[in-house]
Motif scaffolding. Sequence first.
Motif, PDB file in Angstrom:
ATOM      1  N   VAL A   7      -0.233  38.843 -25.427  1.00 42.05           N
ATOM      2  CA  VAL A   7      -1.013  39.987 -25.907  1.00 42.05           C
ATOM      3  C   VAL A   7      -1.578  40.770 -24.721  1.00 42.05           C
ATOM      4  O   VAL A   7      -1.560  42.003 -24.713  1.00 42.05           O
ATOM      5  CB  VAL A   7      -2.123  39.538 -26.882  1.00 42.05           C
ATOM      6  N   PHE A   8      -2.067  40.074 -23.716  1.00 42.37           N
ATOM      7  CA  PHE A   8      -2.590  40.724 -22.517  1.00 42.37           C
ATOM      8  C   PHE A   8      -1.499  41.557 -21.841  1.00 42.37           C
ATOM      9  O   PHE A   8      -1.717  42.722 -21.500  1.00 42.37           O
ATOM     10  CB  PHE A   8      -3.143  39.679 -21.543  1.00 42.37           C
ATOM     11  N   LEU A   9      -0.320  40.968 -21.657  1.00 36.99           N
ATOM     12  CA  LEU A   9       0.779  41.678 -21.000  1.00 36.99           C
ATOM     13  C   LEU A   9       1.300  42.832 -21.859  1.00 36.99           C
ATOM     14  O   LEU A   9       1.668  43.879 -21.328  1.00 36.99           O
ATOM     15  CB  LEU A   9       1.913  40.706 -20.661  1.00 36.99           C
ATOM     16  N   ALA A  10       1.332  42.651 -23.166  1.00 38.27           N
ATOM     17  CA  ALA A  10       1.735  43.748 -24.061  1.00 38.27           C
ATOM     18  C   ALA A  10       0.740  44.899 -23.940  1.00 38.27           C
ATOM     19  O   ALA A  10       1.124  46.072 -23.918  1.00 38.27           O
ATOM     20  CB  ALA A  10       1.838  43.269 -25.504  1.00 38.27           C
ATOM     21  N   GLY A  11      -0.540  44.575 -23.851  1.00 33.84           N
ATOM     22  CA  GLY A  11      -1.561  45.607 -23.667  1.00 33.84           C
ATOM     23  C   GLY A  11      -1.391  46.338 -22.344  1.00 33.84           C
ATOM     24  O   GLY A  11      -1.626  47.538 -22.254  1.00 33.84           O
ATOM     25  N   ALA A  12      -0.949  45.627 -21.331  1.00 38.28           N
ATOM     26  CA  ALA A  12      -0.787  46.219 -20.007  1.00 38.28           C
ATOM     27  C   ALA A  12       0.476  47.071 -19.892  1.00 38.28           C
ATOM     28  O   ALA A  12       0.544  47.959 -19.049  1.00 38.28           O
ATOM     29  CB  ALA A  12      -0.750  45.110 -18.949  1.00 38.28           C
ATOM     30  N   ALA A  13       1.442  46.822 -20.738  1.00 38.51           N
ATOM     31  CA  ALA A  13       2.742  47.495 -20.631  1.00 38.51           C
ATOM     32  C   ALA A  13       2.728  48.892 -21.231  1.00 38.51           C
ATOM     33  O   ALA A  13       2.375  49.061 -22.403  1.00 38.51           O
ATOM     34  CB  ALA A  13       3.803  46.648 -21.327  1.00 38.51           C
ATOM     35  N   PRO A  14       3.107  49.896 -20.438  1.00 38.68           N
ATOM     36  CA  PRO A  14       3.226  51.244 -21.005  1.00 38.68           C
ATOM     37  C   PRO A  14       4.209  51.234 -22.177  1.00 38.68           C
ATOM     38  O   PRO A  14       5.238  50.584 -22.137  1.00 38.68           O
ATOM     39  CB  PRO A  14       3.777  52.079 -19.840  1.00 38.68           C
ATOM     40  N   GLY A  15       3.835  51.931 -23.205  1.00 34.74           N
ATOM     41  CA  GLY A  15       4.678  51.968 -24.392  1.00 34.74           C
ATOM     42  C   GLY A  15       4.233  50.987 -25.455  1.00 34.74           C
ATOM     43  O   GLY A  15       4.460  51.197 -26.646  1.00 34.74           O
ATOM     44  N   PHE A  16       3.627  49.898 -25.054  1.00 38.20           N
ATOM     45  CA  PHE A  16       3.094  48.927 -26.006  1.00 38.20           C
ATOM     46  C   PHE A  16       1.599  49.150 -26.158  1.00 38.20           C
ATOM     47  O   PHE A  16       1.117  49.482 -27.219  1.00 38.20           O
ATOM     48  CB  PHE A  16       3.373  47.485 -25.562  1.00 38.20           C
ATOM     49  N   GLU A  17       0.885  48.895 -25.083  1.00 39.51           N
ATOM     50  CA  GLU A  17      -0.548  49.150 -25.013  1.00 39.51           C
ATOM     51  C   GLU A  17      -1.288  48.519 -26.197  1.00 39.51           C
ATOM     52  O   GLU A  17      -0.778  47.635 -26.847  1.00 39.51           O
ATOM     53  CB  GLU A  17      -0.796  50.655 -24.881  1.00 39.51           C
ATOM     54  N   VAL A  18      -2.518  48.980 -26.448  1.00 38.82           N
ATOM     55  CA  VAL A  18      -3.326  48.375 -27.510  1.00 38.82           C
ATOM     56  C   VAL A  18      -2.754  48.634 -28.896  1.00 38.82           C
ATOM     57  O   VAL A  18      -2.990  47.861 -29.819  1.00 38.82           O
ATOM     58  CB  VAL A  18      -4.806  48.834 -27.466  1.00 38.82           C
TER      59      VAL A  18
END
Length: 152
Positions: A7-18
Amino acid sequence: MITYLFVFLAGAAPGFEVLVAVPLGILRGMSIATAVVVGFAGNALTIILEIMVFQKLKTWWESKKKTDGKTPSKRTARAEKIWKRFGIPGLALLGPVLIGSHLAAFLALALGSSKSQTAFWLLLSLAIWSIVFGTLTVFGVDAFFWTRQKIG
């Protein structure tokens, strides 16, 4: 522990984010509060890093624009239109859902917003969107299970 990292990495990834990270965390069994905090933290960290290294990113962006010779993308044009109409608050609050928070941060800085204003408005926006998408996910999942129980 893997879910938290995911979840942390998904939040950090452009396109996924919060917008994606928070619902994924909830669907993977996290509480809404935990998913909101972890997803927000991942997205916020990359936004803060982007703001800190903005000048290097701007130099890269400008050199890329010169070599491409292309007109601005639809997302960039949309961001500039939002900027002209609503300023940094509008770009920060609408950016995450319309163009992505990373591009919104970059463009806010490139269009003249200060680093502190950009950080304040984007982090506020990410907090709001994290809560909104977490809440919508909880209601959506509850509605799905309620409908499934009624039918089945």
